[in-house]
Design an enzyme around this catalytic site. Structure first.
Site: not given
Length: 251
Positions: A29, A77
């Site tokens: 991330d 996503n």
């Protein structure tokens, strides 16, 4: 081999080769934040993140850690990110497939590549590339690289249940009575050992739907470092943290 300077940078401690995790899962991330802070488009952060992923993968395999799973894209996503950003990530994934096909370890049969996720959300051209490397390397080993793409832990559980229902509807009773272990083996990622260590970068302290069924007793390591800044030192810290813990598995 780790550079000798690394030992001095981490309080002189060395990794114990007898207590290595066999499977490391990673949530990489922070790519977009890394790019924003430098006034760059998000695509540059993802590209940098891809380069770091290759370096980390090499280090893990050098250590003898055979199973590695990266969370490339969550299902959310793929449903919600801007189209331009997704297209840039899809190009990177395509590059990754090409790089893996060209890698000597893959070509020699040492590495199995296994993309997993809801591929219905991917463009056809990328889906075909993913299918091709999955199929071409399915008998390779001992190294296994899993890439979770348009993946979600809830999606994996529901997909497994639906597959069982469909099998029963067709008269296949092999999955009629299930225990936890036999259910796990029917899951897309159930053919591999459960992760011993999960690393998440970027400062967030959550799983974001990653491997929900598989991480019941996984050791978790969170770091504030953004993924493009993740280096050998931080990887070393994560493994040392894992080795400092007593794993009891509910005992």
């Amino acid at each position: 081999m780790w550079p000798k300077t690394l030992y001095a940078r981490i309080l002189g401690k060395r990794i114990r080769t007898d207590r290595l995790p066999s499977h490391v899962a990673i949530i990489p991330d922070g790519n977009r934040r890394w790019a924003r802070r430098r006034g760059m488009p998000s695509s540059m952060g993802h590209y940098r993140g891809y380069k770091v992923a290759k370096q980390v993968l090499d280090r893990l395999w050098d250590l003898g850690i055979n199973y590695v799973t990266f969370y490339a894209l969550s299902r959310e996503n793929c449903l919600r990110r801007p189209r331009e950003e997704l297209e840039a990530i899809y190009r990177l994934l395509s590059m990754a497939v090409d790089d893996l096909f060209a890698d000597d370890r893959v070509r020699s049969g040492e590495v199995r590549v296994y993309f997993v996720g809801d591929f219905s959300l991917l463009p056809n051209w990328l889906r075909e590339k993913i299918y091709s490397i999955n199929e071409a390397t399915m008998r390779n080993g001992p190294h296994v690289l899993s890439v979770a793409t348009c993946y979600g832990g809830r999606w994996e559980i529901v997909a497994t249940v639906n597959n069982i229902i469909n099998s029963l509807a067709k008269g296949d009773n092999t999955a009629k009575w299930l225990e936890e272990d036999s259910f796990r083996k029917l899951m897309p990622l159930g053919q591999f050992p459960e992760p011993d260590l999960l690393i998440r970068t970027g400062g967030e302290i959550r799983l974001s739907g990653f491997l929900l069924y598989h991480v019941a007793y996984t050791e978790l390591y969170f770091t504030k470092k953004l993924w493009p800044d993740f280096d050998e030192v931080e990887l070393y810290r994560a493994i040392l943290s894992y080795q400092s813990r007593e794993r009891r598995f509910g005992r």
